[in-house]
Design a protein around this motif. Structure first.
Motif, PDB file in Angstrom:
ATOM      1  N   PHE A  58      14.555  17.314 -11.847  1.00  0.00           N
ATOM      2  CA  PHE A  58      15.544  16.918 -10.820  1.00  0.00           C
ATOM      3  C   PHE A  58      16.157  15.906 -11.482  1.00  0.00           C
ATOM      4  O   PHE A  58      15.957  15.043 -12.160  1.00  0.00           O
ATOM      5  N   VAL A  59      17.655  15.801 -11.083  1.00  0.00           N
ATOM      6  CA  VAL A  59      18.558  15.011 -11.296  1.00  0.00           C
ATOM      7  C   VAL A  59      19.043  13.998 -10.418  1.00  0.00           C
ATOM      8  O   VAL A  59      19.343  14.437  -9.159  1.00  0.00           O
ATOM      9  N   PHE A  60      18.779  12.588 -10.581  1.00  0.00           N
ATOM     10  CA  PHE A  60      19.238  11.603  -9.780  1.00  0.00           C
ATOM     11  C   PHE A  60      20.717  11.177 -10.430  1.00  0.00           C
ATOM     12  O   PHE A  60      20.748  10.765 -11.375  1.00  0.00           O
ATOM     13  N   ASP A  61      21.671  11.596  -9.610  1.00  0.00           N
ATOM     14  CA  ASP A  61      23.103  11.292  -9.941  1.00  0.00           C
ATOM     15  C   ASP A  61      23.333  10.050  -9.207  1.00  0.00           C
ATOM     16  O   ASP A  61      23.179   9.813  -8.112  1.00  0.00           O
ATOM     17  N   GLY A  62      24.224   9.223  -9.967  1.00  0.00           N
ATOM     18  CA  GLY A  62      24.806   7.813  -9.394  1.00  0.00           C
ATOM     19  C   GLY A  62      25.536   7.908  -8.177  1.00  0.00           C
ATOM     20  O   GLY A  62      25.078   6.978  -7.289  1.00  0.00           O
ATOM     21  N   ASP A  63      26.279   8.862  -8.049  1.00  0.00           N
ATOM     22  CA  ASP A  63      27.144   9.081  -6.814  1.00  0.00           C
ATOM     23  C   ASP A  63      26.242   9.443  -5.752  1.00  0.00           C
ATOM     24  O   ASP A  63      26.481   9.063  -4.485  1.00  0.00           O
ATOM     25  N   ASN A  64      25.650  10.640  -6.070  1.00  0.00           N
ATOM     26  CA  ASN A  64      24.732  11.159  -5.197  1.00  0.00           C
ATOM     27  C   ASN A  64      23.945  10.093  -4.208  1.00  0.00           C
ATOM     28  O   ASN A  64      23.420  10.528  -3.090  1.00  0.00           O
ATOM     29  N   VAL A  65      23.158   9.480  -4.828  1.00  0.00           N
ATOM     30  CA  VAL A  65      22.235   8.568  -4.331  1.00  0.00           C
ATOM     31  C   VAL A  65      22.892   7.724  -3.826  1.00  0.00           C
ATOM     32  O   VAL A  65      22.067   6.986  -2.621  1.00  0.00           O
ATOM     33  N   ARG A  66      23.973   7.246  -3.659  1.00  0.00           N
ATOM     34  CA  ARG A  66      24.612   6.471  -2.634  1.00  0.00           C
ATOM     35  C   ARG A  66      25.174   7.241  -1.544  1.00  0.00           C
ATOM     36  O   ARG A  66      25.689   6.285  -0.553  1.00  0.00           O
ATOM     37  N   HIS A  67      24.670   8.108  -1.097  1.00  0.00           N
ATOM     38  CA  HIS A  67      25.039   9.221  -0.127  1.00  0.00           C
ATOM     39  C   HIS A  67      23.905   8.801   0.964  1.00  0.00           C
ATOM     40  O   HIS A  67      23.868   9.212   1.992  1.00  0.00           O
ATOM     41  N   GLY A  68      22.803   8.377   0.458  1.00  0.00           N
ATOM     42  CA  GLY A  68      21.486   8.335   1.294  1.00  0.00           C
ATOM     43  C   GLY A  68      20.805   7.213   0.749  1.00  0.00           C
ATOM     44  O   GLY A  68      20.753   6.087   1.423  1.00  0.00           O
ATOM     45  N   LEU A  69      19.955   7.300  -0.023  1.00  0.00           N
ATOM     46  CA  LEU A  69      18.902   6.540  -0.648  1.00  0.00           C
ATOM     47  C   LEU A  69      19.443   4.871  -0.687  1.00  0.00           C
ATOM     48  O   LEU A  69      19.017   4.076  -0.150  1.00  0.00           O
ATOM     49  N   GLY A  71      22.657   4.226   0.194  1.00  0.00           N
ATOM     50  CA  GLY A  71      23.970   4.306   0.908  1.00  0.00           C
ATOM     51  C   GLY A  71      24.254   2.722   1.463  1.00  0.00           C
ATOM     52  O   GLY A  71      25.620   2.423   1.937  1.00  0.00           O
ATOM     53  N   ASP A  72      23.351   2.018   1.546  1.00  0.00           N
ATOM     54  CA  ASP A  72      23.410   0.684   2.153  1.00  0.00           C
ATOM     55  C   ASP A  72      23.804  -0.368   1.358  1.00  0.00           C
ATOM     56  O   ASP A  72      24.090  -1.501   1.497  1.00  0.00           O
ATOM     57  N   ASN A  83      19.978  -1.097  -7.023  1.00  0.00           N
ATOM     58  CA  ASN A  83      20.274   0.328  -6.763  1.00  0.00           C
ATOM     59  C   ASN A  83      19.313   0.857  -7.868  1.00  0.00           C
ATOM     60  O   ASN A  83      18.657   1.620  -7.838  1.00  0.00           O
ATOM     61  N   ILE A  84      19.237   0.359  -9.253  1.00  0.00           N
ATOM     62  CA  ILE A  84      18.386   0.516 -10.318  1.00  0.00           C
ATOM     63  C   ILE A  84      17.038   0.393  -9.995  1.00  0.00           C
ATOM     64  O   ILE A  84      16.266   1.342 -10.585  1.00  0.00           O
ATOM     65  N   ARG A  85      16.764  -0.602  -9.413  1.00  0.00           N
ATOM     66  CA  ARG A  85      15.079  -0.668  -9.049  1.00  0.00           C
ATOM     67  C   ARG A  85      14.860   0.272  -8.144  1.00  0.00           C
ATOM     68  O   ARG A  85      13.467   0.860  -8.500  1.00  0.00           O
ATOM     69  N   ARG A  86      15.480   0.755  -7.163  1.00  0.00           N
ATOM     70  CA  ARG A  86      15.040   1.785  -6.323  1.00  0.00           C
ATOM     71  C   ARG A  86      15.054   3.041  -7.156  1.00  0.00           C
ATOM     72  O   ARG A  86      14.044   3.700  -6.721  1.00  0.00           O
TER      73      ARG A  86
END
Length: 199
Positions: A58-69, A71-72, A83-86
């Protein structure tokens, strides 16, 4: 910081059992580099190759995770560290799930990357996408460098915010274009083989 009044629940289906079923060990491939250095492109290309070899990925992409996980979160220094900790914590969960997790984040701070390395341990493989900023700016498909140069984006890595070049990355790949995408991917897969990822 940890939540209070919680106890870790140990699953009966262990990481080792999942890895045995998968036929490979889990790992975190941490792609780091400047914006435009090719992190996401290379991470997804490596995933395609691993998928073709029967691996769970599974790829965690920098832009993609900011759409949800994430996003705040803003792009302040503190928020980027969070962001990196999460992602580090999520990657650790994926390791326990027997998955090869690929992460594509600028992750400019050596300290933040080291925290993830300490969290994950020997399963952490840092991959530095080494690319001159001039080449990254030429690629600039999102127009971010141009906006940063114009002062429209504050704290932009490589322009108005620092990037700590990895001190001891397991893999350094030249993503400036002197090597093909396939050559870069094969370097990474060779490292996985050498580390005994396949059972």
């Amino acid at each position: 910081m940890k939540s209070s009044n919680t106890v870790w629940h140990c699953a009966t289906v262990t990481r080792e059992r999942r890895e045995a079923q998968n036929g490979h060990r889990s790992a975190v491939l941490w792609f780091t580099g400047l914006s435009g250095s090719g992190k996401s492109t290379l991470a997804h290309y490596v995933e395609e190759k691993l998928h073709g070899m029967g691996c769970r990925t599974f790829v965690f992409d920098g832009d993609n995770v900011r759409h949800g996980l994430c996003g705040d979160l803003s792009f302040s220094e503190e928020a980027r560290s969070e962001n990196i900790r999460r992602i580090g914590e999520m990657s650790k969960l994926f390791i326990n799930a027997g998955v090869i997790a690929l992460t594509a984040f600028i992750s400019p701070s050596h300290e933040d990357r080291q925290k993830v390395r300490d969290l994950v341990g020997d399963d952490f493989i840092e991959i530095y996408c080494d690319c001159p900023i001039e080449v990254c700016e030429e690629r600039d498909v999102k127009g971010l460098y141009k906006r940063a140069r114009a002062g429209e984006i504050k704290e932009f890595t490589g322009i108005s915010a620092p990037y700590d070049v990895p001190r001891s990355a397991e893999i350094v790949v030249d993503t400036s274009g002197s090597l093909s995408l396939d050559d870069c991917a094969e370097t990474i897969i060779a490292c996985l083989k050498a580390r005994g990822v396949w059972l």
